[in-house]
Write an enzyme that holds these catalytic residues in place. Structure first.
Site, PDB file in Angstrom:
ATOM      1  N   ALA A 151       7.312  14.560   4.399  1.00 35.86           N
ATOM      2  CA  ALA A 151       6.544  15.497   3.561  1.00 35.86           C
ATOM      3  C   ALA A 151       6.061  16.691   4.387  1.00 35.86           C
ATOM      4  O   ALA A 151       6.083  17.827   3.911  1.00 35.86           O
ATOM      5  CB  ALA A 151       5.357  14.771   2.941  1.00 35.86           C
TER       6      ALA A 151
ATOM      7  N   THR B   1       4.854   8.393  -2.256  1.00 33.47           N
ATOM      8  CA  THR B   1       4.417   7.144  -2.906  1.00 33.47           C
ATOM      9  C   THR B   1       5.630   6.259  -3.180  1.00 33.47           C
ATOM     10  O   THR B   1       6.696   6.757  -3.534  1.00 33.47           O
ATOM     11  CB  THR B   1       3.623   7.413  -4.211  1.00 33.47           C
ATOM     12  OG1 THR B   1       3.327   6.160  -4.835  1.00 33.47           O
ATOM     13  CG2 THR B   1       4.357   8.316  -5.180  1.00 33.47           C
TER      14      THR B   1
ATOM     15  N   HIS C  20      -7.712   6.139  -7.182  1.00 32.54           N
ATOM     16  CA  HIS C  20      -8.121   4.893  -6.529  1.00 32.54           C
ATOM     17  C   HIS C  20      -9.435   5.022  -5.773  1.00 32.54           C
ATOM     18  O   HIS C  20      -9.743   4.197  -4.907  1.00 32.54           O
ATOM     19  CB  HIS C  20      -7.017   4.391  -5.583  1.00 32.54           C
ATOM     20  CG  HIS C  20      -5.809   3.896  -6.322  1.00 32.54           C
ATOM     21  ND1 HIS C  20      -4.555   3.785  -5.751  1.00 32.54           N
ATOM     22  CD2 HIS C  20      -5.658   3.484  -7.599  1.00 32.54           C
ATOM     23  CE1 HIS C  20      -3.691   3.320  -6.652  1.00 32.54           C
ATOM     24  NE2 HIS C  20      -4.334   3.141  -7.782  1.00 32.54           N
TER      25      HIS C  20
ATOM     26  N   CYS D 263     -27.465  -1.091  -9.268  1.00 36.45           N
ATOM     27  CA  CYS D 263     -27.817   0.072 -10.104  1.00 36.45           C
ATOM     28  C   CYS D 263     -26.611   0.938 -10.437  1.00 36.45           C
ATOM     29  O   CYS D 263     -26.693   1.818 -11.283  1.00 36.45           O
ATOM     30  CB  CYS D 263     -28.921   0.906  -9.450  1.00 36.45           C
ATOM     31  SG  CYS D 263     -28.359   1.855  -8.016  1.00 36.45           S
TER      32      CYS D 263
ATOM     33  N   CYS E  40     -28.113  -0.313  -0.859  1.00 40.78           N
ATOM     34  CA  CYS E  40     -28.583   0.809  -1.678  1.00 40.78           C
ATOM     35  C   CYS E  40     -30.093   0.955  -1.507  1.00 40.78           C
ATOM     36  O   CYS E  40     -30.776  -0.002  -1.109  1.00 40.78           O
ATOM     37  CB  CYS E  40     -28.228   0.502  -3.129  1.00 40.78           C
ATOM     38  SG  CYS E  40     -28.715   1.766  -4.310  1.00 40.78           S
TER      39      CYS E  40
ATOM     40  N   GLN F 108      -3.429   8.991  -5.090  1.00 37.59           N
ATOM     41  CA  GLN F 108      -3.760   7.568  -4.988  1.00 37.59           C
ATOM     42  C   GLN F 108      -4.491   7.308  -3.678  1.00 37.59           C
ATOM     43  O   GLN F 108      -4.939   6.194  -3.423  1.00 37.59           O
ATOM     44  CB  GLN F 108      -2.475   6.737  -5.026  1.00 37.59           C
ATOM     45  CG  GLN F 108      -1.703   6.858  -6.322  1.00 37.59           C
ATOM     46  CD  GLN F 108      -0.308   6.248  -6.180  1.00 37.59           C
ATOM     47  OE1 GLN F 108      -0.103   5.068  -6.422  1.00 37.59           O
ATOM     48  NE2 GLN F 108       0.658   7.053  -5.773  1.00 37.59           N
TER      49      GLN F 108
ATOM     50  N   GLU G  96      12.374   7.821   1.967  1.00 37.56           N
ATOM     51  CA  GLU G  96      13.495   6.969   1.558  1.00 37.56           C
ATOM     52  C   GLU G  96      13.549   6.889   0.032  1.00 37.56           C
ATOM     53  O   GLU G  96      12.581   7.247  -0.643  1.00 37.56           O
ATOM     54  CB  GLU G  96      13.314   5.571   2.153  1.00 37.56           C
ATOM     55  CG  GLU G  96      11.990   4.950   1.772  1.00 37.56           C
ATOM     56  CD  GLU G  96      11.673   3.679   2.551  1.00 37.56           C
ATOM     57  OE1 GLU G  96      12.180   3.509   3.659  1.00 37.56           O
ATOM     58  OE2 GLU G  96      10.911   2.863   2.004  1.00 37.56           O
TER      59      GLU G  96
ATOM     60  N   TYR H  45     -12.847  -2.133   5.854  1.00 34.14           N
ATOM     61  CA  TYR H  45     -13.058  -0.747   5.399  1.00 34.14           C
ATOM     62  C   TYR H  45     -13.657   0.131   6.504  1.00 34.14           C
ATOM     63  O   TYR H  45     -13.307   1.306   6.623  1.00 34.14           O
ATOM     64  CB  TYR H  45     -13.892  -0.697   4.101  1.00 34.14           C
ATOM     65  CG  TYR H  45     -12.978  -0.942   2.918  1.00 34.14           C
ATOM     66  CD1 TYR H  45     -12.267   0.104   2.343  1.00 34.14           C
ATOM     67  CD2 TYR H  45     -12.751  -2.228   2.439  1.00 34.14           C
ATOM     68  CE1 TYR H  45     -11.381  -0.102   1.303  1.00 34.14           C
ATOM     69  CE2 TYR H  45     -11.858  -2.457   1.401  1.00 34.14           C
ATOM     70  CZ  TYR H  45     -11.181  -1.392   0.831  1.00 34.14           C
ATOM     71  OH  TYR H  45     -10.281  -1.607  -0.181  1.00 34.14           O
TER      72      TYR H  45
HETATM   73  P1  OAD Z   1       2.937   2.887  -0.146  1.00 36.43           P
HETATM   74  O1  OAD Z   1       2.565   2.430   1.207  1.00 36.43           O
HETATM   75  O2  OAD Z   1       3.306   1.873  -1.157  1.00 36.43           O
HETATM   76  O3  OAD Z   1       4.153   3.901  -0.049  1.00 36.43           O
HETATM   77  C1  OAD Z   1       4.158   4.954   0.864  1.00 36.43           C
HETATM   78  C2  OAD Z   1       5.425   5.734   0.640  1.00 36.43           C
HETATM   79  O4  OAD Z   1       5.386   6.868   1.488  1.00 36.43           O
HETATM   80  C3  OAD Z   1       6.700   4.960   0.965  1.00 36.43           C
HETATM   81  O5  OAD Z   1       7.600   5.072  -0.123  1.00 36.43           O
HETATM   82  C4  OAD Z   1       7.245   5.667   2.222  1.00 36.43           C
HETATM   83  O6  OAD Z   1       8.668   5.723   2.243  1.00 36.43           O
HETATM   84  C5  OAD Z   1       6.667   7.052   2.066  1.00 36.43           C
HETATM   85  N1  OAD Z   1       6.464   7.798   3.310  1.00 36.43           N
HETATM   86  C6  OAD Z   1       6.040   7.321   4.510  1.00 36.43           C
HETATM   87  N2  OAD Z   1       5.926   8.323   5.400  1.00 36.43           N
HETATM   88  C7  OAD Z   1       6.272   9.461   4.746  1.00 36.43           C
HETATM   89  C8  OAD Z   1       6.356  10.832   5.130  1.00 36.43           C
HETATM   90  N3  OAD Z   1       6.057  11.249   6.356  1.00 36.43           N
HETATM   91  N4  OAD Z   1       6.765  11.734   4.198  1.00 36.43           N
HETATM   92  C9  OAD Z   1       7.091  11.319   2.946  1.00 36.43           C
HETATM   93  N5  OAD Z   1       7.035  10.041   2.527  1.00 36.43           N
HETATM   94  C10 OAD Z   1       6.622   9.127   3.408  1.00 36.43           C
HETATM   95  O7  OAD Z   1       1.734   3.813  -0.649  1.00 36.43           O
HETATM   96  P2  OAD Z   1       1.350   4.231  -2.134  1.00 36.43           P
HETATM   97  O8  OAD Z   1       2.541   4.476  -2.958  1.00 36.43           O
HETATM   98  O9  OAD Z   1       0.336   5.305  -2.008  1.00 36.43           O
HETATM   99  O10 OAD Z   1      -3.775   0.969  -3.843  1.00 36.43           O
HETATM  100  O11 OAD Z   1       0.640   2.909  -2.620  1.00 36.43           O
HETATM  101  C11 OAD Z   1       0.036   2.902  -3.864  1.00 36.43           C
HETATM  102  C12 OAD Z   1      -1.193   2.045  -3.826  1.00 36.43           C
HETATM  103  O12 OAD Z   1      -0.873   0.749  -3.308  1.00 36.43           O
HETATM  104  C13 OAD Z   1      -2.281   2.538  -2.883  1.00 36.43           C
HETATM  105  O13 OAD Z   1      -3.091   3.556  -3.443  1.00 36.43           O
HETATM  106  C14 OAD Z   1      -3.061   1.291  -2.627  1.00 36.43           C
HETATM  107  C15 OAD Z   1      -1.911   0.341  -2.386  1.00 36.43           C
HETATM  108  O14 OAD Z   1      -2.180  -0.997  -2.587  1.00 36.43           O
HETATM  109  C16 OAD Z   1      -4.963   0.374  -3.801  1.00 36.43           C
HETATM  110  O15 OAD Z   1      -5.507   0.090  -2.756  1.00 36.43           O
HETATM  111  C17 OAD Z   1      -5.546   0.122  -5.145  1.00 36.43           C
END
Ligand code: OAD
Length: 242
Positions: free
Chosen positions: A230, A187, A116, A127, A147, A98, A214, A64
């Protein structure tokens, strides 16, 4: 396709936006899936579960801290700023992200819900206090954040196997049920419950627009699926809205 999206947004009074890691990709923050995705090189089970933290908090914090460091050096990109403009243009607006990177807020988005959590907040295991992340005294990597009550701090993010904040989810669903349009950007659409948003929107007759590099798991569900970056597509849409 972009014209169809512009048409939907022109006639919308209320807009729900869902974003994922892809919207921050052009800021230099790695996404989770795909060729250079974090989950290609790192194990979610070892780093992003409550069990992993219990077993090896130092390893989890190291990961992290590394991500915090990357994010701290990054700036919002044109896609984040376009979302800010959308909030200004629409009568009613809610952004559900997210992402844990704070970039929407840094760009100026106001009505933001984080499903998230946020990588720059901590939560005390004793606490329960949620606070802004404070760098532990040096050397940061060998000192685990504590903490003021003496309890161990964890990142205030949602890990695999954990429940998402129910108030945030409920508020999102309430807004979505009255939204004219939903924009889903960057996403992969496979992590629940956010992955259900397009289907829920569709059932409520909310027009859905997707922007992604994609095709994704939700491309066949949405009304308009635009493929591209985007940071290029969103500013074009905003400019066309006038
Ligand atoms: P992902 O990494 O699963 O997906 C990212 C998406 O962004 C993919 O579909 C890519 O094609 C797209 N992408 C990449 N570059 C881009 C750009 N320049 N413009 C538009 N699209 C683009 O990420 P999330 O869907 O956010 O959760 O993943 C969901 C959750 O899975 C996250 O919040 C995290 C992860 O595990 C936790 O940590 C709980």
């Amino acid at each position: 396709m972009i014209e169809k999206a512009i048409g939907i947004l022109k006639s919308a009074k209320s807009l729900f936006v869902l974003t994922g890691a892809g919207i921050s990709a052009e800021s230099g923050i790695p996404t989770f899936r795909g060729a250079d995705g974090l989950w290609k090189n790192y194990s979610a089970t070892d780093l992003a579960t409550p069990e992993a933290f219990k077993k090896d908090p130092a390893l989890v914090w190291e990961w992290y801290h590394w991500r915090q460091n990357i994010i701290s050096k990054a700036d919002p990109n044109p896609a984040h700023y376009a979302v800010v403009d959308l909030e200004k243009k629409l009568e009613r607006f809610l952004l559900l992200t997210q992402n844990v990177d704070n970039l929407h807020q840094r760009a100026g988005s106001k009505n933001v819900l984080e499903i998230h959590g946020n990588i720059f907040r901590t939560r005390c295991l004793i606490c329960g206090e949620i606070a802004d992340y404070q760098k532990p005294s040096e050397p940061a990597n060998s000192t685990l954040p504590k903490c003021t009550c003496g309890g161990s701090l964890r990142p205030d993010v949602v890990w695999f196997g954990e429940a998402i904040p129910q108030d945030i989810w409920q508020n999102s669903l309430d807004f979505l049920s009255r939204a004219d349009a939903a924009l889903i950007c960057g996403t992969s659409g496979i992590v629940w419950p956010a992955a259900a948003i397009p289907e829920i929107a569709k059932r409520g007759n909310t027009k859905t627009i997707e922007i992604n590099l994609e095709p994704t798991a939700v491309s066949s569900i949405v009304d308009v699926s635009i493929q591209g970056k985007a940071g290029e597509i969103l500013p074009k849409i905003v400019a066309a809205l006038g």
